[in-house]
Design an enzyme around this catalytic site. Structure first.
Site, PDB file in Angstrom:
ATOM      1  CB  SER A  14      -0.974  -0.005   1.178  1.00 36.85           C
ATOM      2  OG  SER A  14      -0.286   0.115   2.400  1.00 36.85           O
ATOM      3  NE  ARG A  66      20.413 -11.538   8.313  1.00 38.51           N
ATOM      4  CZ  ARG A  66      19.126 -11.192   8.339  1.00 38.51           C
ATOM      5  NH1 ARG A  66      18.660 -10.319   7.481  1.00 38.51           N
ATOM      6  NH2 ARG A  66      18.314 -11.710   9.239  1.00 38.51           N
ATOM      7  NE  ARG A  92      15.689 -10.749   4.157  1.00 36.42           N
ATOM      8  CZ  ARG A  92      16.270 -11.782   4.787  1.00 36.42           C
ATOM      9  NH1 ARG A  92      15.618 -12.443   5.709  1.00 36.42           N
ATOM     10  NH2 ARG A  92      17.508 -12.141   4.488  1.00 36.42           N
ATOM     11  CG  HIS A 110       9.837   1.760  12.473  1.00 34.80           C
ATOM     12  ND1 HIS A 110      10.050   0.394  12.422  1.00 34.80           N
ATOM     13  CD2 HIS A 110       9.513   2.046  13.752  1.00 34.80           C
ATOM     14  CE1 HIS A 110       9.866  -0.107  13.635  1.00 34.80           C
ATOM     15  NE2 HIS A 110       9.544   0.869  14.454  1.00 34.80           N
ATOM     16  CB  ALA A 174      -0.176   8.600   9.404  1.00 32.48           C
TER      17      ALA A 174
HETATM   18  C1  GRF Z   1       3.851  -0.654   6.879  1.00 38.75           C
HETATM   19  O1  GRF Z   1       2.923  -0.346   7.869  1.00 38.75           O
HETATM   20  C2  GRF Z   1       5.244  -0.516   7.418  1.00 38.75           C
HETATM   21  O2  GRF Z   1       5.388   0.499   8.364  1.00 38.75           O
HETATM   22  C3  GRF Z   1       5.459  -1.849   8.025  1.00 38.75           C
HETATM   23  O3  GRF Z   1       4.909  -2.735   7.074  1.00 38.75           O
HETATM   24  C4  GRF Z   1       3.790  -2.120   6.492  1.00 38.75           C
HETATM   25  C5  GRF Z   1       3.837  -2.300   5.011  1.00 38.75           C
HETATM   26  O4  GRF Z   1       2.595  -2.082   4.424  1.00 38.75           O
HETATM   27  N1  GRF Z   1       6.818  -2.121   8.373  1.00 38.75           N
HETATM   28  P1  GRF Z   1       2.435  -2.095   2.851  1.00 38.75           P
HETATM   29  O5  GRF Z   1       3.073  -3.354   2.309  1.00 38.75           O
HETATM   30  O6  GRF Z   1       3.082  -0.855   2.298  1.00 38.75           O
HETATM   31  O7  GRF Z   1       0.948  -2.096   2.629  1.00 38.75           O
END
Ligand code: GRF
Length: 192
Positions: A14, A66, A92, A110, A174
């Site tokens: 998203s 990795r 990751r 984050h 947000a």
């Molecule tokens: C986001 O909320 C991000 O902060 C978290 O994973 C989610 C990813 O959502 N670490 P999307 O794949 O962009 O819908």
């Protein structure tokens, strides 16, 4: 000047869609050259293909370690002439190999107001602590997880009746505003 972005995502995508929309409306002078995903069934792959953007699977399970996986990531991103790497729900940790491939050119989002609640389960951590506000942060990626310099943040209230799901949904809404805004700040700095 159009900056070439490479998006890394592990799930729904998203945030990728929000960045794509911001480009489509002219909010960002950028182009997404490639979406890299690491889970074969990640919905972001379908979103990318629907938008006519190449989607490349780099499945960490296929690599010895990795470093090997990150070397392949760098190769794929460079093959698409990526200038700025955008981690959008990329679950990751990065290695020195990745950082060396794109020094000072990797962003992450984050779901907390860093430096509070880094790492996994940030939304749960915020609820458990009992903070009255949480939010989201876009920051530069460094070896220390979720500790790189902050570019921008949005705060959202934590309501008494919130569950992980309801707070996560408020934070994600947000995020969709924050990521394009933070990328715009970076692009402006690059241009000046
Ligand atoms: C986001 O909320 C991000 O902060 C978290 O994973 C989610 C990813 O959502 N670490 P999307 O794949 O962009 O819908």
């Amino acid at each position: 000047m159009t900056t070439i972005l490479g998006v890394l995502a592990s799930g729904s995508g998203s945030n990728f869609a929000a960045i794509q929309a911001a480009i489509a409306t002219g909010q960002l002078a950028a182009r997404i050259a490639v979406v890299v995903y690491n889970n074969p069934d990640a919905y972001v792959q379908e979103r990318a293909v629907a938008g006519g953007i190449p989607a490349v699977l780099v499945n960490h399970r296929d690599f010895r370690d990795r470093e090997q996986c990150d070397a392949e990531l760098v190769r794929v991103l460079k093959a698409h002439d990526v200038e700025l790497v955008v981690m959008a729900g990329w679950l990751r940790r990065v290695t020195e190999t990745f950082l060396a491939g794109f020094p000072g050119r990797i962003l992450n989002i984050h779901p907390s107001l860093l430096p509070s609640f880094p790492g996994l389960h940030a939304v749960q951590q915020a609820l458990d602590y009992g903070v009255k506000y949480s939010g989201c942060t876009v920051h530069w990626v460094t070896l220390a997880v979720d500790q790189g310099p902050i570019i921008d943040q949005i705060a959202v209230p934590v309501l008494p009746e919130d569950t992980v799901e309801t707070l996560q949904a408020r934070i994600q809404a947000a995020e969709h505003e924050l990521y394009p805004r933070a990328i715009a700040i970076v692009l402006q700095e690059r241009a000046s």
